[in-house]
Motif scaffolding. Structure first.
Motif, short mmCIF file in Angstrom:
data_model
loop_
_atom_site.label_atom_id
_atom_site.label_comp_id
_atom_site.label_asym_id
_atom_site.label_seq_id
_atom_site.Cartn_x
_atom_site.Cartn_y
_atom_site.Cartn_z
N PRO A 57 0.69 -1.05 0.10
CA PRO A 57 0.11 0.04 0.06
C PRO A 57 0.65 1.19 0.11
O PRO A 57 0.55 2.35 -0.80
CB PRO A 57 -0.88 -0.11 1.41
N GLU A 58 1.80 1.02 0.69
CA GLU A 58 2.91 2.51 0.76
C GLU A 58 3.55 2.47 -0.62
O GLU A 58 3.51 3.74 -1.08
CB GLU A 58 3.96 2.32 1.75
N GLY A 59 3.96 1.45 -1.25
CA GLY A 59 4.54 1.55 -2.48
C GLY A 59 3.59 2.04 -3.58
O GLY A 59 3.88 3.08 -4.43
N LYS A 60 2.45 1.68 -3.54
CA LYS A 60 1.17 2.27 -4.48
C LYS A 60 1.12 3.89 -4.25
O LYS A 60 1.04 4.52 -5.29
CB LYS A 60 -0.19 1.59 -4.14
N GLU A 61 1.10 4.23 -3.14
CA GLU A 61 0.80 5.70 -2.89
C GLU A 61 1.98 6.33 -3.18
O GLU A 61 1.88 7.37 -4.05
CB GLU A 61 0.70 5.87 -1.35
N LEU A 62 3.18 5.87 -3.13
CA LEU A 62 4.48 6.60 -3.57
C LEU A 62 4.42 6.60 -5.27
O LEU A 62 4.79 7.62 -5.80
CB LEU A 62 5.70 5.66 -3.10
N LYS A 63 4.10 5.39 -5.76
CA LYS A 63 4.07 5.50 -7.18
C LYS A 63 2.99 6.17 -7.83
O LYS A 63 3.37 6.91 -9.00
CB LYS A 63 3.79 3.95 -7.45
N SER A 64 1.86 6.33 -7.29
CA SER A 64 0.92 7.35 -7.65
C SER A 64 1.28 8.88 -7.53
O SER A 64 0.53 9.60 -8.52
CB SER A 64 -0.31 7.06 -6.82
N HIS A 65 2.33 9.32 -6.80
CA HIS A 65 2.84 10.69 -6.71
C HIS A 65 4.25 11.00 -7.40
O HIS A 65 4.59 12.07 -7.25
CB HIS A 65 2.54 11.13 -5.60
N ILE A 66 4.85 9.79 -7.56
CA ILE A 66 6.39 10.13 -7.65
C ILE A 66 6.78 11.06 -8.89
O ILE A 66 7.62 11.80 -8.57
CB ILE A 66 7.09 8.77 -7.99
N LYS A 67 6.21 10.94 -9.99
CA LYS A 67 6.50 11.98 -10.95
C LYS A 67 6.11 13.20 -10.82
O LYS A 67 7.00 14.07 -11.01
CB LYS A 67 5.67 11.49 -12.28
N GLU A 68 5.03 13.57 -10.30
CA GLU A 68 4.67 14.88 -9.87
C GLU A 68 5.50 15.30 -8.63
O GLU A 68 6.08 16.56 -8.74
CB GLU A 68 3.07 15.05 -9.25
N ALA A 69 6.02 14.54 -7.52
CA ALA A 69 6.49 15.03 -6.47
C ALA A 69 8.02 15.59 -7.01
O ALA A 69 8.46 16.38 -6.50
CB ALA A 69 6.71 14.00 -5.51
N ILE A 70 8.58 14.68 -7.92
CA ILE A 70 9.97 15.10 -8.59
C ILE A 70 9.96 16.29 -9.12
O ILE A 70 10.66 16.94 -9.36
CB ILE A 70 10.34 13.68 -9.53
N GLU A 71 8.78 16.21 -10.25
CA GLU A 71 8.69 17.62 -10.94
C GLU A 71 8.46 19.01 -10.22
O GLU A 71 8.95 20.12 -10.57
CB GLU A 71 7.50 17.58 -12.08
N ASN A 72 7.64 18.91 -9.34
CA ASN A 72 7.46 20.08 -8.51
C ASN A 72 8.39 20.25 -6.97
O ASN A 72 8.03 21.08 -6.22
CB ASN A 72 5.80 20.24 -7.99
N TYR A 73 9.28 19.45 -7.06
CA TYR A 73 10.10 19.48 -5.94
C TYR A 73 9.52 19.09 -4.55
O TYR A 73 9.65 19.92 -3.68
CB TYR A 73 11.21 20.84 -5.82
N CYS A 74 8.60 18.30 -4.57
CA CYS A 74 7.82 17.81 -3.62
C CYS A 74 7.04 19.11 -2.86
O CYS A 74 6.97 18.80 -1.59
CB CYS A 74 8.82 17.08 -2.49
N ALA A 75 6.45 19.83 -3.58
CA ALA A 75 5.56 20.87 -3.16
C ALA A 75 4.32 20.27 -2.11
O ALA A 75 3.98 21.11 -1.43
CB ALA A 75 5.18 21.67 -4.42
N LYS A 76 3.98 19.29 -2.49
CA LYS A 76 2.84 18.89 -1.93
C LYS A 76 3.14 17.73 -0.88
O LYS A 76 2.07 17.40 -0.16
CB LYS A 76 1.75 18.18 -2.75
N CYS A 77 4.18 17.63 -0.41
CA CYS A 77 4.75 16.82 0.43
C CYS A 77 4.34 17.32 1.91
O CYS A 77 4.65 18.70 1.89
CB CYS A 77 6.17 16.47 0.38
N THR A 78 4.37 16.46 2.80
CA THR A 78 4.27 17.20 4.35
C THR A 78 5.77 17.19 4.69
O THR A 78 6.66 16.87 3.74
CB THR A 78 3.54 16.16 5.10
N ASP A 79 6.23 17.72 5.68
CA ASP A 79 7.50 17.78 6.09
C ASP A 79 8.00 16.49 6.31
O ASP A 79 9.33 16.30 5.89
CB ASP A 79 7.55 18.56 7.49
#
Length: 126
Positions: A57-79
Motif C-alpha cells: 500500500p505504501e508503494g502504491k501511494e508513492l508510485k501514484s505521486h512520484i512523477k509529480e513530486a519529482i517535477e514540483n520538488y515535493c511541493a505537496k509533500c508534508t514535512d
C-alpha cells in the motif's frame, strides 16, 4: 429553485474538485531510514515504482505521486515526506546508482529535474 440547485452543484464541484494541498499523511510514520539501510526492504519499493514487482500500500501511494513530486520538488509533500524523500534520493544517488539511473530514465528521461537533486544531494551522509 433552479438557482439554488445550480449553486449547490457548483459548491459541491468546488469542494470535491479542489486539488489536495498535501499528499496523504497516512504513511508519514514509516521509518524511511530503516528501509534505505536494508536492501531486503528497499528493493521491493524500488521494483514497485519501476513496475517490476508487486506494490505494498505504501508503494502504491508513492508510485501514484512520484512523477509529480519529482517535477514540483515535493511541493505537496508534508514535512515528513520531504525529509523522507531527501533521505531516499540521497541514498539512491550515493549508494544505489543503478536503481537511481533506472528511476531517472522512467520518471525524468530528459533529466530536467533529477539534475537538481543530484547537485544538492550527492555525497550527503546517511
Amino acid at each position: 429553485m433552479r438557482r439554488i440547485i445550480f449553486a449547490s452543484l457548483c459548491l459541491i464541484v468546488a469542494v470535491v474538485g479542489k486539488p489536495a494541498e498535501h499528499y496523504t499523511d497516512k504513511f508519514d510514520g514509516v521509518d524511511v531510514s530503516s528501509i534505505v539501510t536494508n536492501r531486503r526492504l528497499l528493493v521491493p519499493y524500488v521494483k514497485c515504482v519501476l513496475e517490476q514487482g508487486k506494490c505494498s500500500p505504501e508503494g502504491k501511494e508513492l508510485k501514484s505521486h512520484i512523477k509529480e513530486a519529482i517535477e514540483n520538488y515535493c511541493a505537496k509533500c508534508t514535512d515528513a515526506q520531504r525529509h523522507g524523500t531527501r533521505t531516499v534520493i540521497a541514498h539512491l544517488i550515493n549508494k544505489e546508482k543503478d536503481y537511481w539511473n533506472q528511476l531517472t530514465v522512467k520518471y525524468d528521461p530528459d533529466r530536467k529535474y533529477t539534475k537538481k537533486y543530484e547537485a544538492e544531494l550527492k555525497s550527503v551522509k546517511q
